[in-house]
Scaffold this active site. Structure first.
Site, short mmCIF file in Angstrom:
data_model
loop_
_atom_site.label_atom_id
_atom_site.label_comp_id
_atom_site.label_asym_id
_atom_site.label_seq_id
_atom_site.Cartn_x
_atom_site.Cartn_y
_atom_site.Cartn_z
N LYS A 12 34.58 -11.30 28.80
CA LYS A 12 35.78 -11.49 27.97
C LYS A 12 36.32 -12.91 28.10
CE LYS A 12 38.58 -11.57 31.74
NZ LYS A 12 39.34 -12.77 32.17
N GLY A 68 35.82 -16.40 35.50
CA GLY A 68 37.02 -16.13 34.71
C GLY A 68 36.72 -15.39 33.42
N MET A 69 35.51 -14.79 33.35
CA MET A 69 35.12 -14.07 32.14
C MET A 69 34.89 -12.58 32.40
SD MET A 69 32.76 -16.64 29.97
CE MET A 69 32.70 -15.38 28.67
N ALA A 101 32.18 -15.19 39.01
CA ALA A 101 33.47 -15.83 39.37
C ALA A 101 33.81 -16.93 38.37
CB ALA A 101 33.45 -16.37 40.80
N PRO A 114 28.94 -15.43 33.56
CA PRO A 114 28.98 -16.21 34.80
C PRO A 114 29.68 -15.48 35.93
CG PRO A 114 30.33 -17.24 33.08
CD PRO A 114 29.57 -16.14 32.43
N GLY A 132 32.95 -10.93 34.58
CA GLY A 132 31.57 -10.46 34.80
C GLY A 132 31.51 -9.30 35.78
N ASP A 141 40.88 -5.92 35.29
CA ASP A 141 40.18 -6.19 34.03
C ASP A 141 39.10 -5.15 33.70
OD1 ASP A 141 41.67 -8.50 33.92
OD2 ASP A 141 40.03 -9.85 34.43
N SER A 146 33.91 -7.29 36.50
CA SER A 146 34.59 -6.15 35.87
C SER A 146 33.64 -5.45 34.90
CB SER A 146 35.84 -6.62 35.13
OG SER A 146 36.74 -7.21 36.04
N ALA A 147 32.84 -6.23 34.17
CA ALA A 147 31.86 -5.64 33.25
C ALA A 147 30.81 -4.85 34.03
CB ALA A 147 31.20 -6.74 32.41
O1 C5P Z 1 42.10 -6.65 39.98
P1 C5P Z 1 41.20 -7.70 40.51
O2 C5P Z 1 40.52 -7.28 41.78
O3 C5P Z 1 40.24 -8.26 39.51
O4 C5P Z 1 42.16 -8.91 40.90
C1 C5P Z 1 41.74 -9.90 41.79
C2 C5P Z 1 42.96 -10.60 42.37
O5 C5P Z 1 43.59 -11.39 41.36
C3 C5P Z 1 44.05 -9.69 42.89
O6 C5P Z 1 43.79 -9.29 44.20
C4 C5P Z 1 45.27 -10.60 42.80
O7 C5P Z 1 45.28 -11.53 43.86
C5 C5P Z 1 44.99 -11.38 41.53
N1 C5P Z 1 45.64 -10.76 40.35
C6 C5P Z 1 47.01 -10.83 40.23
N2 C5P Z 1 47.62 -10.24 39.16
C7 C5P Z 1 46.88 -9.62 38.21
C8 C5P Z 1 45.48 -9.55 38.29
C9 C5P Z 1 44.87 -10.13 39.39
O8 C5P Z 1 47.70 -11.40 41.08
N3 C5P Z 1 47.52 -9.06 37.17
#
Ligand code: C5P
Length: 315
Positions: free
Chosen positions: A17, A106-107, A104, A102, A109, A144, A111-112
């Site tokens: 994404k 920011g897209m 880590a 990629p 990956g 995500d 999560s997909a």
């Molecule tokens: O949910 P996910 O594990 O992908 O998020 C990774 C980290 O990004 C979280 O532990 C948090 O530090 C940060 N995050 C956040 N607020 C969000 C999404 C992610 O602070 N809405």
């Protein structure tokens, strides 16, 4: 388990994404930030193949595969275990991830991978969860992950995990500038916090952004692209400033850091324009890889569920 069952392979594809707008609010007591974002799924995919096995394991190939952990922290593996636990399944799985998104970057990956693994194991084990039940498990795995299940274009609120679809039209053309080294999402959110001088306002989305999406108009969308995490991402990876400048020089309609970075996403007016922006970005030598993609694309879906060898086994 018969030999035939053990050779049942389920192949699921889930998209990466970009965040067209990412407005971040104050940090919450649970460590997350409230945010409002517009996700768009793009034509860069994670392919997950799942095969029944006595235990849980994962292997990885494809783009930046070496950067993906294959231990218990792997998000696809965590997804499989979560589904097994919550549906009381007494089976294991061997997962193989073929990465197109990629790592880590920011897209989304990882999560997909998680979304695809949930769907693949649901089919493999016959647990038959409804999409909203899968989405609940997805939200436990990461903010995500629910979006990678649903795909297309959606507004995300809460942590980004509460979704409502955006009924847009047309296809948008994006140029992606990838970096070889990823940025850890928590560090970028921390940097966001450190940069705030006063209280952070509750985030909102612009009306013009939603109209541009509804109209499918890239020129109207261009001035609406915004990412509150971008200044923090540029602090942590200063070369992103050069990438953003190079994308502007290459004639993009607009350019932003995608999610927590370091991928930079540039908007083009159509296919030919995207190719031209990509060629000029490659010539600028500011990215490890430059790709042209389109969005929106579908969420996680089963491409193949193939059972057993070609020859029939005993009844
Ligand atoms: O949910 P996910 O594990 O992908 O998020 C990774 C980290 O990004 C979280 O532990 C948090 O530090 C940060 N995050 C956040 N607020 C969000 C999404 C992610 O602070 N809405």
């Amino acid at each position: 388990m018969s030999t035939r069952d053990s050779e049942h392979v389920v192949h699921v594809r889930a998209p990466g994404k970009v965040n067209l707008a990412l407005r971040v609010g104050p940090a919450r007591p649970d460590g997350y930030h409230g945010l409002v974002t517009v996700f768009q799924a793009v034509s860069l995919y994670e392919d997950v193949r799942a095969q029944e096995a006595p235990g849980f394991s994962v292997t990885v190939s494809g783009r930046q595969a070496a950067a993906v952990p294959t231990d218990d922290t792997n998000l696809a593996l965590r997804a499989a275990r979560l589904l097994a636990d919550s549906a009381a399944v007494d089976k294991g799985v061997r997962l193989h991830l073929t990465k197109g998104v990629p790592t880590a970057g920011g897209m989304g990956g990882g999560s997909a991978d998680a979304a695809a693994a949930l769907l693949a194991c649901d089919v493999l084990w016959g647990t038959g969860l409804a999409r909203d039940e899968l989405a609940e498990l997805a939200a436990e795995l990461g903010a995500d992950v629910p979006f990678a299940l649903t795909g297309l274009t959606a507004v995300g609120t809460g942590r980004g995990d509460v979704l409502s679809p955006v009924l847009g039209r047309g296809t948008f053309h994006w140029v992606l500038a990838l970096q070889g080294t990823g940025l850890p999402t928590p560090a970028v959110f921390r940097r966001f916090d450190e940069r705030q001088a006063g209280p952070v306002a509750e985030p909102v989305l612009s009306h013009d952004l939603m109209s541009a999406l509804r109209a499918g108009d890239p020129r109207a969308l261009a001035p609406e692209l915004v990412n509150d995490l971008q200044p923090g991402a540029v602090d942590l990876a200063p070369q992103l400033g050069e990438v953003l400048a190079a994308a502007a020089d290459a004639g993009a309609l607009a350019q932003i850091v995608s999610g927590s970075g370091p991928t930079v996403v540039a908007l083009a007016s159509g296919h030919a324009h995207a190719q031209s922006v990509a060629d000029r970005l490659r010539a600028a030598e500011v990215a490890d890889e430059v790709l042209v993609v389109t969005g929106p694309t579908q969420g996680a879906r089963v491409l193949e569920s193939m059972r057993g060898p070609a020859h029939p086994g005993p009844a």
